[in-house]
Design a protein around this motif. Structure first.
Motif, mmCIF file in Angstrom:
data_model
loop_
_atom_site.group_PDB
_atom_site.id
_atom_site.type_symbol
_atom_site.label_atom_id
_atom_site.label_comp_id
_atom_site.label_asym_id
_atom_site.label_seq_id
_atom_site.Cartn_x
_atom_site.Cartn_y
_atom_site.Cartn_z
ATOM 1 N N SER A 10 9.972 -13.635 6.615
ATOM 2 C CA SER A 10 9.965 -12.321 7.244
ATOM 3 C C SER A 10 9.627 -11.233 6.218
ATOM 4 O O SER A 10 8.822 -10.334 6.489
ATOM 5 C CB SER A 10 11.324 -12.034 7.878
ATOM 6 N N GLY A 11 10.217 -11.305 5.042
ATOM 7 C CA GLY A 11 9.928 -10.339 3.973
ATOM 8 C C GLY A 11 8.488 -10.424 3.518
ATOM 9 O O GLY A 11 7.836 -9.407 3.292
ATOM 10 N N LEU A 12 7.973 -11.634 3.392
ATOM 11 C CA LEU A 12 6.585 -11.836 2.973
ATOM 12 C C LEU A 12 5.625 -11.269 4.022
ATOM 13 O O LEU A 12 4.652 -10.598 3.686
ATOM 14 C CB LEU A 12 6.323 -13.331 2.754
ATOM 15 N N PHE A 13 5.918 -11.523 5.285
ATOM 16 C CA PHE A 13 5.088 -11.012 6.376
ATOM 17 C C PHE A 13 5.099 -9.480 6.376
ATOM 18 O O PHE A 13 4.055 -8.842 6.507
ATOM 19 C CB PHE A 13 5.600 -11.553 7.715
ATOM 20 N N THR A 14 6.261 -8.881 6.209
ATOM 21 C CA THR A 14 6.376 -7.422 6.158
ATOM 22 C C THR A 14 5.577 -6.860 4.991
ATOM 23 O O THR A 14 4.897 -5.842 5.121
ATOM 24 C CB THR A 14 7.855 -6.998 6.038
ATOM 25 N N PHE A 15 5.630 -7.528 3.840
ATOM 26 C CA PHE A 15 4.878 -7.091 2.667
ATOM 27 C C PHE A 15 3.381 -7.045 2.966
ATOM 28 O O PHE A 15 2.698 -6.089 2.653
ATOM 29 C CB PHE A 15 5.157 -8.014 1.478
ATOM 30 N N CYS A 20 0.005 -0.713 1.094
ATOM 31 C CA CYS A 20 0.373 0.588 0.556
ATOM 32 C C CYS A 20 -0.858 1.309 0.025
ATOM 33 O O CYS A 20 -1.650 0.728 -0.706
ATOM 34 C CB CYS A 20 1.390 0.373 -0.541
ATOM 35 N N THR A 21 -1.006 2.538 0.426
ATOM 36 C CA THR A 21 -2.075 3.371 -0.105
ATOM 37 C C THR A 21 -1.483 4.267 -1.167
ATOM 38 O O THR A 21 -0.459 4.907 -0.951
ATOM 39 C CB THR A 21 -2.693 4.236 1.015
ATOM 40 N N SER A 22 -2.138 4.300 -2.293
ATOM 41 C CA SER A 22 -1.683 5.134 -3.394
ATOM 42 C C SER A 22 -2.671 6.286 -3.568
ATOM 43 O O SER A 22 -3.865 6.061 -3.740
ATOM 44 C CB SER A 22 -1.618 4.284 -4.675
ATOM 45 N N VAL A 23 -2.169 7.501 -3.502
ATOM 46 C CA VAL A 23 -2.987 8.683 -3.732
ATOM 47 C C VAL A 23 -2.303 9.517 -4.805
ATOM 48 O O VAL A 23 -1.135 9.878 -4.667
ATOM 49 C CB VAL A 23 -3.161 9.520 -2.442
ATOM 50 N N ARG A 24 -3.033 9.767 -5.882
ATOM 51 C CA ARG A 24 -2.517 10.621 -6.957
ATOM 52 C C ARG A 24 -3.493 11.771 -7.146
ATOM 53 O O ARG A 24 -4.687 11.551 -7.309
ATOM 54 C CB ARG A 24 -2.378 9.839 -8.261
ATOM 55 N N VAL A 25 -2.967 12.989 -7.117
ATOM 56 C CA VAL A 25 -3.833 14.159 -7.248
ATOM 57 C C VAL A 25 -3.221 15.154 -8.224
ATOM 58 O O VAL A 25 -2.042 15.477 -8.132
ATOM 59 C CB VAL A 25 -4.048 14.857 -5.883
ATOM 60 N N LEU A 95 -13.646 1.220 2.130
ATOM 61 C CA LEU A 95 -13.325 1.902 0.886
ATOM 62 C C LEU A 95 -11.962 1.447 0.392
ATOM 63 O O LEU A 95 -10.972 1.561 1.111
ATOM 64 C CB LEU A 95 -13.320 3.425 1.097
ATOM 65 N N SER A 96 -11.912 0.920 -0.831
ATOM 66 C CA SER A 96 -10.642 0.454 -1.376
ATOM 67 C C SER A 96 -10.172 1.244 -2.598
ATOM 68 O O SER A 96 -8.998 1.198 -2.952
ATOM 69 C CB SER A 96 -10.737 -1.034 -1.733
ATOM 70 N N HIS A 97 -11.087 1.986 -3.233
ATOM 71 C CA HIS A 97 -10.711 2.751 -4.421
ATOM 72 C C HIS A 97 -11.712 3.877 -4.628
ATOM 73 O O HIS A 97 -12.913 3.684 -4.433
ATOM 74 C CB HIS A 97 -10.703 1.841 -5.659
ATOM 75 N N ALA A 98 -11.223 5.049 -5.006
ATOM 76 C CA ALA A 98 -12.101 6.178 -5.320
ATOM 77 C C ALA A 98 -11.435 7.078 -6.343
ATOM 78 O O ALA A 98 -10.203 7.201 -6.372
ATOM 79 C CB ALA A 98 -12.419 6.975 -4.059
ATOM 80 N N GLU A 99 -12.265 7.674 -7.182
ATOM 81 C CA GLU A 99 -11.788 8.638 -8.171
ATOM 82 C C GLU A 99 -12.691 9.857 -8.138
ATOM 83 O O GLU A 99 -13.912 9.733 -8.020
ATOM 84 C CB GLU A 99 -11.821 8.046 -9.578
ATOM 85 N N LEU A 100 -12.081 11.018 -8.230
ATOM 86 C CA LEU A 100 -12.800 12.287 -8.309
ATOM 87 C C LEU A 100 -12.278 13.042 -9.524
ATOM 88 O O LEU A 100 -11.059 13.102 -9.739
ATOM 89 C CB LEU A 100 -12.548 13.139 -7.065
ATOM 90 N N LYS A 101 -13.192 13.608 -10.306
ATOM 91 C CA LYS A 101 -12.806 14.434 -11.455
ATOM 92 C C LYS A 101 -13.615 15.716 -11.401
ATOM 93 O O LYS A 101 -14.834 15.682 -11.352
ATOM 94 C CB LYS A 101 -13.042 13.696 -12.771
ATOM 95 N N THR A 113 -7.156 10.277 -7.316
ATOM 96 C CA THR A 113 -7.407 8.846 -7.176
ATOM 97 C C THR A 113 -6.863 8.372 -5.831
ATOM 98 O O THR A 113 -5.724 8.691 -5.469
ATOM 99 C CB THR A 113 -6.725 8.043 -8.302
ATOM 100 N N TYR A 114 -7.686 7.637 -5.104
ATOM 101 C CA TYR A 114 -7.295 6.974 -3.854
ATOM 102 C C TYR A 114 -7.386 5.484 -4.119
ATOM 103 O O TYR A 114 -8.394 5.001 -4.636
ATOM 104 C CB TYR A 114 -8.256 7.355 -2.719
ATOM 105 N N HIS A 115 -6.336 4.726 -3.773
ATOM 106 C CA HIS A 115 -6.356 3.287 -4.027
ATOM 107 C C HIS A 115 -5.568 2.554 -2.947
ATOM 108 O O HIS A 115 -4.445 2.932 -2.634
ATOM 109 C CB HIS A 115 -5.750 2.988 -5.399
ATOM 110 N N LEU A 116 -6.189 1.514 -2.397
ATOM 111 C CA LEU A 116 -5.496 0.635 -1.459
ATOM 112 C C LEU A 116 -4.847 -0.479 -2.269
ATOM 113 O O LEU A 116 -5.553 -1.328 -2.823
ATOM 114 C CB LEU A 116 -6.479 0.017 -0.465
ATOM 115 N N ASN A 117 -3.551 -0.464 -2.380
ATOM 116 C CA ASN A 117 -2.845 -1.519 -3.116
ATOM 117 C C ASN A 117 -3.007 -2.849 -2.387
ATOM 118 O O ASN A 117 -2.951 -2.909 -1.169
ATOM 119 C CB ASN A 117 -1.363 -1.178 -3.256
ATOM 120 N N GLY A 118 -3.244 -3.887 -3.141
ATOM 121 C CA GLY A 118 -3.407 -5.208 -2.551
ATOM 122 C C GLY A 118 -4.635 -5.308 -1.659
ATOM 123 O O GLY A 118 -4.687 -6.158 -0.781
#
Length: 147
Positions: A10-15, A20-25, A95-101, A113-118
């Protein structure tokens, strides 16, 4: 023992379902009054939807954009945007990863930074459009509220 296996599965299925989307700005300071951003073309990013989405969102905020090749930066470009983006594949590309500077006169003033974890796991949102994923990232980078 069966209960322990059930909890583990059940935990593995939930994972896997909760990709998880990671966005850092690090958004730009409000003191920057930007009317034009020159965008350095990145030929390694091979899907046009990405740059179209970014330029459309910047222009949505009333900021003119100019796309240029690295060797041919136009005069009068105080603000320059550098970007990269990666696609992943799971039945279709997404789209799985993007960076803007964002730079002012070669000094970094903001980045995102936009990143799709896993790789997005089993989440259906990984196939959302580039605009759906990147519009909030661009808004936050430019320190603009969504209208």
């Amino acid at each position: 023992m069966k209960k322990l296996i059930l909890v583990f599965v059940s935990g593995l299925f939930t994972f896997f379902l909760s990709a998880c989307t990671s966005v850092r700005v690090n958004h730009i300071d409000e003191s920057h009054k930007i009317d034009k951003i020159c965008i350095e073309e990145n030929n390694a990013v091979i899907f046009n939807e990405f740059i179209d989405s970014i330029t459309n969102r910047i222009e949505y905020h009333g900021i003119k954009t100019i796309l240029f090749a690295k060797e041919h930066k136009p005069l009068g470009c105080d603000y320059t945007l550098w970007y990269t983006a990666l696609r992943s594949w799971d039945f279709s590309p997404y789209l799985s990863h993007a960076e803007l500077k964002l730079y002012k006169n070669n000094q970094l003033i903001g980045e995102a930074t936009y990143h799709l974890n896993g790789g997005g796991g089993l989440s259906l949102s990984k196939w959302a459009s580039v605009s759906t994923k990147m519009n909030p990232v661009v808004d936050e980078l430019l320190n603009k509220k969504m209208r």
